[in-house]
Design an enzyme around this catalytic site. Sequence first.
Site, mmCIF file in Angstrom:
data_model
loop_
_atom_site.group_PDB
_atom_site.id
_atom_site.type_symbol
_atom_site.label_atom_id
_atom_site.label_comp_id
_atom_site.label_asym_id
_atom_site.label_seq_id
_atom_site.Cartn_x
_atom_site.Cartn_y
_atom_site.Cartn_z
ATOM 1 N N SER A 80 1.091 -1.473 0.123
ATOM 2 C CA SER A 80 -0.193 0.235 0.100
ATOM 3 C C SER A 80 0.706 1.286 -0.141
ATOM 4 O O SER A 80 2.028 1.195 0.425
ATOM 5 C CB SER A 80 -0.413 -0.062 1.008
ATOM 6 O OG SER A 80 -0.160 0.023 2.550
ATOM 7 N N ASP A 81 0.092 2.131 -0.351
ATOM 8 C CA ASP A 81 0.425 3.688 -0.011
ATOM 9 C C ASP A 81 0.451 4.059 1.397
ATOM 10 O O ASP A 81 -0.357 3.886 2.082
ATOM 11 C CB ASP A 81 -0.006 4.442 -1.254
ATOM 12 C CG ASP A 81 1.555 5.827 -1.492
ATOM 13 O OD1 ASP A 81 2.202 6.230 -1.132
ATOM 14 O OD2 ASP A 81 1.465 6.187 -2.519
ATOM 15 N N TRP A 82 1.670 4.887 2.140
ATOM 16 C CA TRP A 82 1.937 4.841 3.001
ATOM 17 C C TRP A 82 -0.342 5.994 3.372
ATOM 18 O O TRP A 82 0.063 7.408 3.416
ATOM 19 C CB TRP A 82 3.194 5.308 3.396
ATOM 20 C CG TRP A 82 3.741 4.982 4.028
ATOM 21 C CD1 TRP A 82 4.658 5.026 5.222
ATOM 22 C CD2 TRP A 82 5.135 3.511 3.085
ATOM 23 N NE1 TRP A 82 6.144 5.060 5.349
ATOM 24 C CE2 TRP A 82 5.417 3.223 3.850
ATOM 25 C CE3 TRP A 82 3.914 3.752 1.789
ATOM 26 C CZ2 TRP A 82 6.919 3.054 3.443
ATOM 27 C CZ3 TRP A 82 4.788 2.346 1.113
ATOM 28 C CH2 TRP A 82 6.056 1.853 1.874
ATOM 29 N N GLY A 90 -2.641 4.439 2.883
ATOM 30 C CA GLY A 90 -4.123 4.066 1.608
ATOM 31 C C GLY A 90 -4.523 3.025 1.969
ATOM 32 O O GLY A 90 -5.366 2.920 0.795
#
Length: 727
Positions: free
Chosen positions: A265-267, A269
């Site tokens: 995941s993006d941070w 997200g």
Amino acid sequence: MKRSFFTGLICSLIVFCVSAQERSVPTYLDDSKPLEQRVEDALSRMTLEEKVAMVHAQSKFSSAGCSRLGIPEIWMSDGPNGIRPELMWDSFKAVGWTNDSCTAFPALTCLAATFDPQLAMEYGIAIGAEARYRKKDILLGPGVNIYRTPLNGRNFEYMGEDPYLASQMVVPYIQGVQQNGVAACLKHFALNNQERWRHNINVEVSDRALYEIYLPAFKAGVQEGDVWAVMGAYNLFRGQHCCHHDLLLNQILRNEWGFEGVVVSDWGGVYDTDESARNGLDIEMGTWSDGLSYGRAFAYDDYFLARPFLKKIESGELPLQLLDDKVRRVLRLVFRTNMDRNRPWGSFATEAHADISRRIAEQGIVLLKNETPLFPVPVGKYNRILVVGENATKSLTVGGGSSELKVKKEVSPLEGLIDKYGEETIYYTSGYTSEPQKYNADSLMQEALNLAKSADVVIYIGGLNKNPFQDSEAHDRKAFDLPYGQNDLIESLLGVNKNTGVVIISGNGIAMPWIDQVPAIIQSWYLGSQAGNALANVISGEVNPSGKLPFSIPKKLNDNGANSFGPSVYPGDSINVYYKEDILVGYRWFDTKKIEPQFPFGFGLSYTTFNYGKLITENKEYSKSDVIRLSCSISNNGQNDGAETLQIYSSQQHPSLPRPLKELKAFQKVFLKVGETKTVSFSIPVEDLAFFDDEKHEWVVEPDRFTLSVATSSADIRSSVRIKVIE
């Protein structure tokens, strides 16, 4: 007695050694065993709690291993143009080490402007070596989101507007990184084309645009680059967050493309346990406990894929198979990276890496205009060269968000020019400031004008920077114009000294209201550690510029497709954004709508001149399974050795669905000495002429006539051939 004791001891040791040899090494530790056997063996030995621990963060930039089994944790670092300084366990603040100053490589916009896949391979190998030396297992890059609008603050991290160019450049980058036993992490999947409202904006786009424009570089990275990790995007697509998106991650990434790696995941997200469990996410990073960017410290056990996931499995709400599949993918990555005993040791901030950084920067710089000609400025030609502009001295490896770096050495443009021409020749004044609260803008301009009057030549070095609302993560630009009063300054400088060349440092196109007055323009980029040396080498003529624009620059903002419809198409209403320009992105829009850009995609001048021969094809008819063979001669008939990029575009005569006027299908960069001629060959599979039929959900090549053209930019066709595709 002593003899008997030692004899017994020796016998015991022999028995122990024989027994140890007879005991089998666990399959997961035996790297002679097939990868999938090792994965299944390790998985079978893990407890439920140990499995769950591996699918979410344990610190800001690491996820847990399984210490009981000797499986290491996974450490990640931001990229994609350098290894970020070491950060605190639970904070984005730097630790303050003295041995984590890296090489800053040029931003990926510059790499794309080289149009040179071999340089992309060298880039990947070098940055991968730096990540490996710093004991990183995943490099969080490269980014391949498409340049949709020049206002996107993060465009400088990406590879331009054309999906074919981005595809060709990203594959060798990935392969180079992963040669070091470090996973590249392709990002941000998908449709992360703006920073404004990036956490909550929902993108609505057609299947045709999705498959033809926004997915090809990701697909190439997966299927051709064999990337080991993919990062989800912050935004939503058709109402679902991209970090746990069934269509993107399950149906397209895994089922259609066969991706076997890890989705990170993006941070911040991730927003839901059930969706992230079922919809393809493998490692959840940076969420805290509330799904936002800020929350309670040390909340890792409260992540959506942590304790809540464990409880749902224990209660039977979610099947164990979902967790096992995630852990399989994580283990697969571990065995390819930190449990591969044969991977290289890496190297860090070396002279060799500085040299690679400089060569990429030199090859990516684009000469946009050169009347008189003003450039090059040979050493010794002038006694007094005035350099004006804050970007000549401002550090451009800091700021910008997650790509911020701490570099071992950053050569500024002013330093590079002084080193090239000498302190007695180079004079400097800033002329403008990005910090008006500290300096008086009028005084700075007046000083620059006074000095310019007596200069033999003025080299203006300005553009954007990494401040918020410039080229920066989390912010889009507020305007297409240059900031900080630079337009007024440039026009005023031209009023007192016509011998003024402009160097724009940016990752985005800008408005150029002074373009008719200025004799010469260079598009530079965020060039990294060797920025000053690379720029000085091009300005002096030691290096012949050969970069080509990886995006179109419009004359005015609303000439650009995404900016021509109004706010619903960009930036949206904070809830939804509608991609009404559809497949007509970049030069596809300008060509098809017959709008002349300021500078077209693929454009770039040289200090020499090239003569194109006729484009030749072996045959005039091809079936859908054939490969089209093309060739074209090119000669350097100028006064300097140099390089030119030949670009092949295709267009279909009578498509059943609307298509762009032309599309890039091949390119090749060729280096030629003065007077040298080479024949350049191209191979284009007929299937590459396809469009995506959204009703059939398949790529279609129609029997029809096609025109193939060789060009020096999307707006400058030199020769064409016509072919026919038959059933």
